[in-house]
Design an enzyme around this catalytic site. Structure first.
Site: not given
Ligand code: HSE
Length: 380
Positions: A118, A142, A147, A200, A218, A323
């Site tokens: 992103k 996407e 995620g 993660g 985003k 994740g």
């Molecule tokens: N670091 C981002 C979040 C990962 O926590 O949303 C997913 O884009």
């Protein structure tokens, strides 16, 4: 096919496996590699003959091998994979460079690109889309928003028969996890962030997560597909309270008081088309919402986006927003879309103009003031 005199942008129905190179062996990269090697869905099963994983670029080869990636696939030279005998480049390195250069090189060579980046799409989307349109190389992202939860294709294809007037939502899993852990379980900010990192969810440098920059990235990507414009990333307002942007000024005391008042604190990314002159307004803003509302009930790593579309009304999408395994599901779905010949994430939408968003001011009629003195707009 790319590398065989044709272009995978022209049609689907390839008869030989698409040669896939994965750049990045981090949280998401490892899961994508595992998904391809294990054949995690019928379309990915080895007997389908859809894909051949030809290489994986990693910064730390020893660590990548220890994570289970077969050593013969590993290289520390991503540019060689991009220039080599590959049809699809899956960029999962994150960050600006070398990711942007490698994506541009692959698209310029007519190779399909699938990415979760992103940061790059929000800042270089216009130029990368222009290259992809020129070479007819599919460019899919996407996984860059929500995620593993599908949202971008919904905006570009399923809502193509209506006009989106506004959208808002929780688009960062790390911050939502932190806010939920602090509010529901009394976990301290540092421990909640450490947990998001261990799970993660967070970026390698979580500053963008907690300060709202990732949510702003985003929002640019969402706006491209919802409103048909590339917003200038630098023009997205990330509201701050004094010197505390994003959720960094939220205290345990604020969360406890909000809870007593039937409210939940959420980091919301919002954009809407201004009725008076059609200009887009956008912002990322830490907001108080009713605890019993759908946004208030969106907990942990889950994301939720609410969309208002003309004649259709309101609809919402909710699901895991970060994740490795969840995000890999979106990457793998994009690979299957490339294989089908589905083109780029923008589908049939026309090329997008550049626009600078006006700052979206909260619609709030009231404000919640926590013990820290931080003032949160209250939204339904
Ligand atoms: N670091 C981002 C979040 C990962 O926590 O949303 C997913 O884009």
């Amino acid at each position: 096919m790319a590398g065989q005199g044709g272009s995978i942008g022209d049609s689907g129905g390839a008869t030989r496996p698409l040669r896939v190179a994965v750049l990045g062996a981090g949280t998401v990269g490892r899961e994508v590699v595992a998904g391809l090697l294990e054949g995690r869905s019928p379309g990915l099963a080895p007997e389908s003959g859809a894909f051949e994983l030809v290489g994986v670029a990693a910064r730390d080869l020893v660590r990548a091998a220890a994570s289970g990636i077969p050593a013969h696939l590993l290289t520390d030279a991503p540019a060689h994979l991009v220039a080599g005998a590959t049809d699809v480049v899956v960029e999962l390195m994150g960050g600006e460079e070398p990711a942007r250069t490698l994506i541009a090189a692959a698209l310029t060579a007519g190779k399909a690109v699938v990415t979760a980046n992103k940061y790059v799409v929000a800042r270089h989307g216009p130029e990368l889309e222009a290259i992809a349109r020129l070479t007819r190389a599919p460019f899919r992202y996407e996984a860059a928003v929500m995620g593993g939860t599908p949202i971008l294709r919904l905006l570009s294809e399923d809502l193509a028969g209506t006009t989106v007037s506004s959208l808002r939502g929780i688009v960062n899993g790390t911050t939502n996890h932190i806010l939920t852990e602090m509010a529901a379980n009394g976990v301290g900010y540092a421990d909640a962030l450490a947990d998001a990192q261990a799970s993660g969810y967070a970026e390698a440098d979580p500053t963008g997560d907690v300060e709202g920059g990732d949510a702003a990235d985003k929002l640019v990507v969402l706006a491209r597909l919802a409103f048909g414009v590339w917003l200038d990333r630098a023009g997205i307002a990330v509201h701050r309270r004094g010197d505390r942007p994003g959720i960094t000024g939220v205290t345990a005391g604020d969360l406890a008081r909000a809870n007593r008042d039937g409210l939940a604190i959420r980091l919301l990314a919002s954009a809407r088309r201004r009725a008076s002159d059609g200009r887009l307004e956008a912002a990322v803003l830490t907001t108080a919402v009713p605890e019993a509302s759908a946004l208030g009930q969106t907990n942990g790593v889950r994301n939720r986006i609410e969309i208002e579309a003309e004649r259709l009304g309101r609809l919402a999408v909710e699901g895991p927003g970060a994740g490795g395994a969840a995000t890999a599901a979106a990457v793998l779905a994009d690979l299957l879309a490339v294989r089908r010949g589905d083109g780029s994430t923008w589908g049939d939408l026309p090329a997008a103009a550049l626009e600078t968003a006006a700052s979206l001011l909260p619609k709030a009629r009231s404000f919640f003031v926590g013990p820290s003195g931080v003032k949160y707009p209250v939204e339904d």
